[in-house]
Design a protein around this motif. Structure first.
Motif, short mmCIF file in Angstrom:
data_model
loop_
_atom_site.label_atom_id
_atom_site.label_comp_id
_atom_site.label_asym_id
_atom_site.label_seq_id
_atom_site.Cartn_x
_atom_site.Cartn_y
_atom_site.Cartn_z
N UNK A 60 0.81 -1.22 0.00
CA UNK A 60 0.00 0.00 0.00
C UNK A 60 0.84 1.27 0.00
N UNK A 61 2.17 1.14 -0.09
CA UNK A 61 3.10 2.27 -0.21
C UNK A 61 3.02 3.24 0.96
N UNK A 62 2.54 2.79 2.11
CA UNK A 62 2.52 3.63 3.29
C UNK A 62 3.58 3.16 4.26
N UNK A 63 4.04 4.09 5.10
CA UNK A 63 5.01 3.70 6.12
C UNK A 63 4.29 2.89 7.18
N UNK A 64 4.85 1.74 7.49
CA UNK A 64 4.26 0.82 8.46
C UNK A 64 5.35 0.43 9.45
N UNK A 65 4.99 0.34 10.69
CA UNK A 65 5.92 -0.10 11.72
C UNK A 65 6.13 -1.60 11.57
N UNK A 66 7.38 -2.04 11.69
CA UNK A 66 7.69 -3.46 11.60
C UNK A 66 6.85 -4.24 12.62
N UNK A 67 6.68 -3.67 13.79
CA UNK A 67 5.91 -4.34 14.83
C UNK A 67 4.47 -4.60 14.37
N UNK A 68 3.91 -3.71 13.56
CA UNK A 68 2.55 -3.92 13.04
C UNK A 68 2.51 -5.13 12.11
N UNK A 69 3.56 -5.32 11.32
CA UNK A 69 3.62 -6.48 10.44
C UNK A 69 3.69 -7.75 11.27
N UNK A 70 4.52 -7.73 12.31
CA UNK A 70 4.64 -8.90 13.19
C UNK A 70 3.30 -9.20 13.85
N UNK A 71 2.62 -8.17 14.34
CA UNK A 71 1.33 -8.38 15.00
C UNK A 71 0.29 -8.90 14.02
N UNK A 72 0.34 -8.44 12.78
CA UNK A 72 -0.60 -8.92 11.76
C UNK A 72 -0.39 -10.40 11.50
N UNK A 73 0.87 -10.81 11.41
CA UNK A 73 1.18 -12.24 11.21
C UNK A 73 0.66 -13.06 12.37
N UNK A 74 0.93 -12.59 13.59
CA UNK A 74 0.51 -13.35 14.78
C UNK A 74 -1.01 -13.35 14.93
N UNK A 75 -1.63 -12.20 14.67
CA UNK A 75 -3.08 -12.09 14.84
C UNK A 75 -3.83 -13.04 13.91
N UNK A 76 -3.32 -13.18 12.70
CA UNK A 76 -3.99 -14.02 11.72
C UNK A 76 -3.52 -15.47 11.76
N UNK A 77 -2.67 -15.80 12.74
CA UNK A 77 -2.16 -17.17 12.90
C UNK A 77 -1.70 -17.74 11.57
N UNK A 78 -0.86 -16.98 10.89
CA UNK A 78 -0.41 -17.38 9.56
C UNK A 78 0.52 -18.58 9.63
N UNK A 79 0.31 -19.52 8.71
CA UNK A 79 1.25 -20.63 8.61
C UNK A 79 2.42 -20.17 7.74
N UNK A 80 3.38 -21.06 7.54
CA UNK A 80 4.61 -20.70 6.84
C UNK A 80 4.34 -20.14 5.44
N UNK A 128 12.61 -17.26 4.04
CA UNK A 128 12.40 -18.63 4.55
C UNK A 128 12.65 -18.70 6.06
N UNK A 129 13.69 -18.04 6.55
CA UNK A 129 14.00 -18.04 7.98
C UNK A 129 12.85 -17.40 8.77
N UNK A 130 12.39 -16.25 8.29
CA UNK A 130 11.30 -15.55 8.99
C UNK A 130 10.01 -16.37 8.93
N UNK A 131 9.70 -16.93 7.77
CA UNK A 131 8.48 -17.73 7.62
C UNK A 131 8.54 -18.98 8.50
N UNK A 132 9.69 -19.62 8.57
CA UNK A 132 9.84 -20.78 9.46
C UNK A 132 9.59 -20.40 10.91
N UNK A 133 10.14 -19.26 11.31
CA UNK A 133 9.97 -18.79 12.69
C UNK A 133 8.49 -18.65 13.04
N UNK A 134 7.77 -17.91 12.22
CA UNK A 134 6.35 -17.69 12.51
C UNK A 134 5.51 -18.94 12.25
N UNK A 135 5.91 -19.76 11.29
CA UNK A 135 5.20 -21.01 11.04
C UNK A 135 5.30 -21.95 12.22
#
Length: 140
Positions: A49-69, A106-113
């Motif tokens: 969306x070309x907007x400035x986003x905090x990295x922490x918001x991306x992390x929270x979005x991944x966790x909130x949606x229980x995303x798999x790898x 891959x490292x990041x996806x494995x971590x959250x997966x």
């Protein structure tokens, strides 16, 4: 400054004090500082969306949606390498700057997966086995 302005500010300060009513002043100040003193380097231009986003918001979005790898890979694939490095740093992952972008993804996806897998295993019913939980993970 007029007294009416000060009264307005004191009302806003009271709202903050109400949040920390049962905490110490040191805790309140430390918590407020940690929330407002975010380093500019923790913001990225998120390509979707070309907007400035905090990295922490991306992390929270991944966790909130229980995303798999696979979902995490799709979600972060468009980030630039330096943004992925920031995401890894914020997630407390050890990533070498010399790693290529695909490996970092891959490292990041494995971590959250694995976080999602751990949650599924922890929340399984007593009659489920870990094999069933893992097969359910594969289906998602």
């Amino acid at each position: 400054m007029k007294v009416n302005n000060i009264i307005g500010y004191l009302g806003q300060i009271k709202k903050i004090f109400d949040i920390y009513e049962d905490k110490t002043l040191e805790y309140m100040l430390s918590d407020i500082y940690s929330k407002v003193a975010i380093n500019e380097n923790t913001y990225i231009k998120y390509n979707k969306n070309k907007q400035k986003v905090c990295i922490e918001e991306i992390i929270q979005e991944i966790k909130k949606n229980n995303m798999n790898k696979d979902e995490v890979v799709e979600f972060i694939r468009d980030l630039k390498k330096n943004e992925l490095l920031l995401l890894g740093e914020q997630s407390k992952l050890k990533i070498n700057k010399s790693d290529n972008k695909e490996l970092i993804v891959e490292i990041i996806a494995n971590h959250f997966g694995f976080i999602e897998l751990d949650n599924q295993i922890a929340n399984r019913t007593s009659n489920e086995t870990s094999v069933t939980a893992i097969s359910n993970m594969d289906e998602n």
